[in-house]
Design an enzyme around this catalytic site. Structure first.
Site, PDB file in Angstrom:
ATOM      1  N   ARG A 139       4.079  -3.875   3.772  1.00  0.00           N
ATOM      2  CA  ARG A 139       3.098  -4.434   4.707  1.00  0.00           C
ATOM      3  C   ARG A 139       2.753  -5.899   4.453  1.00  0.00           C
ATOM      4  O   ARG A 139       1.630  -6.234   4.074  1.00  0.00           O
ATOM      5  CB  ARG A 139       1.834  -3.574   4.709  1.00  0.00           C
ATOM      6  CG  ARG A 139       2.133  -2.144   5.096  1.00  0.00           C
ATOM      7  CD  ARG A 139       0.906  -1.298   5.196  1.00  0.00           C
ATOM      8  NE  ARG A 139       0.264  -1.418   6.494  1.00  0.00           N
ATOM      9  CZ  ARG A 139      -0.712  -0.604   6.902  1.00  0.00           C
ATOM     10  NH1 ARG A 139      -1.154   0.341   6.123  1.00  0.00           N
ATOM     11  NH2 ARG A 139      -1.248  -0.753   8.082  1.00  0.00           N
ATOM     12  N   CYS A 196       0.864  -1.172   0.000  1.00  0.00           N
ATOM     13  CA  CYS A 196       0.000   0.000   0.000  1.00  0.00           C
ATOM     14  C   CYS A 196       0.902   1.222   0.000  1.00  0.00           C
ATOM     15  O   CYS A 196       2.127   1.098   0.002  1.00  0.00           O
ATOM     16  CB  CYS A 196      -0.913   0.005   1.219  1.00  0.00           C
ATOM     17  SG  CYS A 196      -0.038   0.335   2.714  1.00  0.00           S
ATOM     18  N   ASP A 199       0.924   6.086  13.493  1.00  0.00           N
ATOM     19  CA  ASP A 199      -0.272   6.803  13.029  1.00  0.00           C
ATOM     20  C   ASP A 199      -0.332   8.256  13.509  1.00  0.00           C
ATOM     21  O   ASP A 199      -1.262   8.980  13.155  1.00  0.00           O
ATOM     22  CB  ASP A 199      -1.544   6.070  13.501  1.00  0.00           C
ATOM     23  CG  ASP A 199      -1.867   4.875  12.625  1.00  0.00           C
ATOM     24  OD1 ASP A 199      -1.237   4.724  11.571  1.00  0.00           O
ATOM     25  OD2 ASP A 199      -2.756   4.086  13.006  1.00  0.00           O
TER      26      ASP A 199
HETATM   27  C1  UD1 Z   1       0.116  -0.893  11.953  1.00  0.00           C
HETATM   28  C2  UD1 Z   1       0.522  -0.241  13.256  1.00  0.00           C
HETATM   29  C3  UD1 Z   1      -0.735   0.117  13.995  1.00  0.00           C
HETATM   30  C4  UD1 Z   1      -1.562   1.015  13.108  1.00  0.00           C
HETATM   31  C5  UD1 Z   1      -1.854   0.354  11.768  1.00  0.00           C
HETATM   32  C6  UD1 Z   1      -2.572   1.275  10.812  1.00  0.00           C
HETATM   33  C7  UD1 Z   1       2.426  -0.662  14.703  1.00  0.00           C
HETATM   34  C8  UD1 Z   1       3.264  -1.663  15.375  1.00  0.00           C
HETATM   35  N1  UD1 Z   1       1.374  -1.125  14.019  1.00  0.00           N
HETATM   36  O1  UD1 Z   1      -0.623  -2.059  12.247  1.00  0.00           O
HETATM   37  O2  UD1 Z   1      -0.428   0.769  15.203  1.00  0.00           O
HETATM   38  O3  UD1 Z   1      -2.750   1.362  13.729  1.00  0.00           O
HETATM   39  O4  UD1 Z   1      -0.636  -0.022  11.165  1.00  0.00           O
HETATM   40  O5  UD1 Z   1      -1.752   2.287  10.336  1.00  0.00           O
HETATM   41  O6  UD1 Z   1       2.669   0.517  14.792  1.00  0.00           O
HETATM   42  N2  UD1 Z   1       4.954  -7.049   9.524  1.00  0.00           N
HETATM   43  C9  UD1 Z   1       5.547  -8.107   8.875  1.00  0.00           C
HETATM   44  N3  UD1 Z   1       4.814  -9.242   8.685  1.00  0.00           N
HETATM   45  C10 UD1 Z   1       3.513  -9.353   9.093  1.00  0.00           C
HETATM   46  C11 UD1 Z   1       2.930  -8.247   9.756  1.00  0.00           C
HETATM   47  C12 UD1 Z   1       3.679  -7.127   9.949  1.00  0.00           C
HETATM   48  O7  UD1 Z   1       6.705  -8.042   8.485  1.00  0.00           O
HETATM   49  O8  UD1 Z   1       2.910 -10.406   8.897  1.00  0.00           O
HETATM   50  C13 UD1 Z   1       5.722  -5.787   9.729  1.00  0.00           C
HETATM   51  C14 UD1 Z   1       5.159  -4.665   8.876  1.00  0.00           C
HETATM   52  O9  UD1 Z   1       5.677  -4.625   7.593  1.00  0.00           O
HETATM   53  C15 UD1 Z   1       5.525  -3.450   9.672  1.00  0.00           C
HETATM   54  C16 UD1 Z   1       5.424  -3.936  11.100  1.00  0.00           C
HETATM   55  O10 UD1 Z   1       5.570  -5.352  11.047  1.00  0.00           O
HETATM   56  O11 UD1 Z   1       6.848  -3.070   9.448  1.00  0.00           O
HETATM   57  C17 UD1 Z   1       4.119  -3.490  11.780  1.00  0.00           C
HETATM   58  O12 UD1 Z   1       3.118  -4.268  11.330  1.00  0.00           O
HETATM   59  P1  UD1 Z   1       1.702  -4.449  12.041  1.00  0.00           P
HETATM   60  O13 UD1 Z   1       1.701  -3.987  13.434  1.00  0.00           O
HETATM   61  O14 UD1 Z   1       1.275  -5.825  11.757  1.00  0.00           O
HETATM   62  O15 UD1 Z   1       0.873  -3.520  11.121  1.00  0.00           O
HETATM   63  P2  UD1 Z   1      -0.618  -3.259  11.210  1.00  0.00           P
HETATM   64  O16 UD1 Z   1      -1.350  -4.355  11.876  1.00  0.00           O
HETATM   65  O17 UD1 Z   1      -0.989  -2.812   9.855  1.00  0.00           O
END
Ligand code: UD1
Length: 419
Positions: free
Chosen positions: A123, A118, A307
């Site tokens: 992500r 995105c 955020d």
């Molecule tokens: C994230 C934010 C959340 C925010 C949301 C919407 C953090 C920790 N999380 O949640 O606060 O409300 O975006 O903007 O700040 N990742 C992986 N593999 C996965 C899942 C995640 O590598 O399967 C990595 C992502 O690329 C990223 C990090 O982990 O660098 C944070 O991911 P995650 O917390 O899962 O993201 P969201 O759930 O989208």
């Protein structure tokens, strides 16, 4: 396409009502897939993302009713007739992936379009998939879809997350509620929205321990039942309007806003010269004297939220001195910088860090929103800029901020939506 026009320079004064959190509402709606009884959610914000999730649930067979006239209550229930989440809906909203865990846990199978990258970065969802695999699901990827299958049900597992992913913690916690045996999620995320989801699941009959810590222990049960749950106040909406008050040199009461959920945002705002006082069922925010530079690094909760990074950058762009904002969660989340610079800000990006040198004032300009939080940061910049700012592509804002122009106008901002 709608635009938002702002003529800046007016201090805000008055009250803003903080709504339910989008980032809690979406997983809570997905939790409706875990029971055939009614899940009633109250304090539901009226947002595009909530409508998208309602659409997704409806095509899974869930009846989504709005029993009150104000639309702030959602009643979810019904049998699941379809376990596929199609690309056309998932591509609109990444949180759609949150149906994967509940569907496979309840139905033994699910096919969900991969959300893909995105605007703010790649992500991936590998942590969601690895966790479900550890719980016995067979995962296959084809044609842009992930298929998870566990015909005999999921079983408990110990899952150690390499990073406290918010989405993966939510997906796996929901799935574990109906798994056979005990699941431990170590290095779990502990954002207030995850705590809210856990409380709702417990009200539905789930057995979860360690809520609010980084180690969740979930003992699976055969079925969950209905419940009524109020959605927690939106800490990002709270923080955003706190910055609106501070940047305009005004004083605003944020009804329903919670200081204890702001985490590092409150500390950094204090450092920058902003007063936040918990009173009268909310939070009163006012600027003390001048604004000062403060450094920020985004981190999992209770660290500074990604955020809130764009909004804090606007505050820093008119503060005295320099500040450094480092983004550790997403690799491409500085897209608001060129737009802010067009308004007269002095911001340089070096890799994952942005150096902000405060300027005495910004000037209004036509600007383009690229994602949800970037959009609102441009609105904040417009509130303090001299002259007129027009924010284009307002649909990003509507995904996550309810009635932003009405809420700000009620506090004295010169802001309107134009079609
Ligand atoms: C994230 C934010 C959340 C925010 C949301 C919407 C953090 C920790 N999380 O949640 O606060 O409300 O975006 O903007 O700040 N990742 C992986 N593999 C996965 C899942 C995640 O590598 O399967 C990595 C992502 O690329 C990223 C990090 O982990 O660098 C944070 O991911 P995650 O917390 O899962 O993201 P969201 O759930 O989208």
């Amino acid at each position: 396409m709608d635009k938002i026009r702002i003529r800046g320079g007016r201090p805000l004064s008055g009250e803003i009502i903080i709504g339910g959190a989008k980032n809690a509402g979406l997983p809570l709606m997905a939790a409706g897939l875990l029971t055939d009884e009614r899940l009633v959610l109250t304090n539901v914000p009226q947002l595009e993302d909530i409508k998208t999730m309602a659409l997704l649930l409806a095509q899974h067979g869930i009846a989504v009713d709005r029993p009150t006239n104000d639309g702030r209550t959602l009643s979810l229930g019904g049998a699941i007739g379809n376990t596929e989440a199609p690309y056309d809906i998932v591509r609109k909203m990444r949180a759609s992936i949150l149906v994967l865990g509940p569907l496979v846990a309840r139905m033994g199978q699910a096919r969900v379009s991969l959300p893909g990258g995105c605007a703010i970065g790649a992500r991936p969802v590998d942590l969601h998939l690895k966790g479900l695999e550890a719980m016995g699901a067979t995962i296959t990827l084809d044609a842009g879809y992930v298929t998870a299958s566990a015909p005999k049900g999921l079983h408990g597992a110990t899952i150690v997350q390499p990073f406290p992913s918010v989405g993966a913690t939510e997906n796996l916690m929901m799935a574990a509620c109906l798994a056979n045996g005990q699941t431990v999620i170590a290095n779990a995320a502990r954002e207030p929205e995850i705590i809210d989801l856990a409380h709702c699941l417990i009200a539905m009959g789930a057995r979860i321990q360690g809520v609010g810590t980084d180690r969740l222990t979930i003992d699976g049960v055969a079925s969950l039942h209905g419940a009524t749950h109020p959605i927690v106040a939106d800490r990002i909406e709270t923080g955003t309007y706190a910055i609106a008050a501070a940047i305009t040199g005004g004083s605003v009461h944020l009804r329903g806003g919670r200081l204890d959920h702001l985490g590092a945002v409150a500390a950094r705002m204090h450092e920058a010269g902003v007063d936040l006082i918990e009173q009268d069922g909310g939070l009163t925010v006012r600027r003390l004297n001048g604004l000062h530079g403060a450094d920020v690094m985004t981190e999992p909760y209770p660290g500074f939220p990604t955020d809130m990074q764009a909004q804090f950058m606007v505050l820093m762009s008119v503060a005295e001195g320099a500040s450094m904002l480092t983004e550790t969660i997403f690799e491409n989340r500085f897209m608001h910088v060129p737009e802010l610079n067009r308004m007269g800000a002095r911001i340089n990006v070096h890799g994952a860090s942005a150096i902000v040198r405060g300027v005495p004032s910004l000037s209004g300009a036509p600007v383009m929103a690229t994602d949800l939080r970037a959009s609102v940061s441009l609105v904040l910049a417009g509130l303090v800029a001299k002259g007129e700012t027009v924010v284009n592509r307002v649909y990003h804002l509507d995904r996550g901020y309810e009635a932003v122009e009405q809420k700000l106008a009620a506090c004295g901002a010169d802001i309107e939506r134009v079609s």
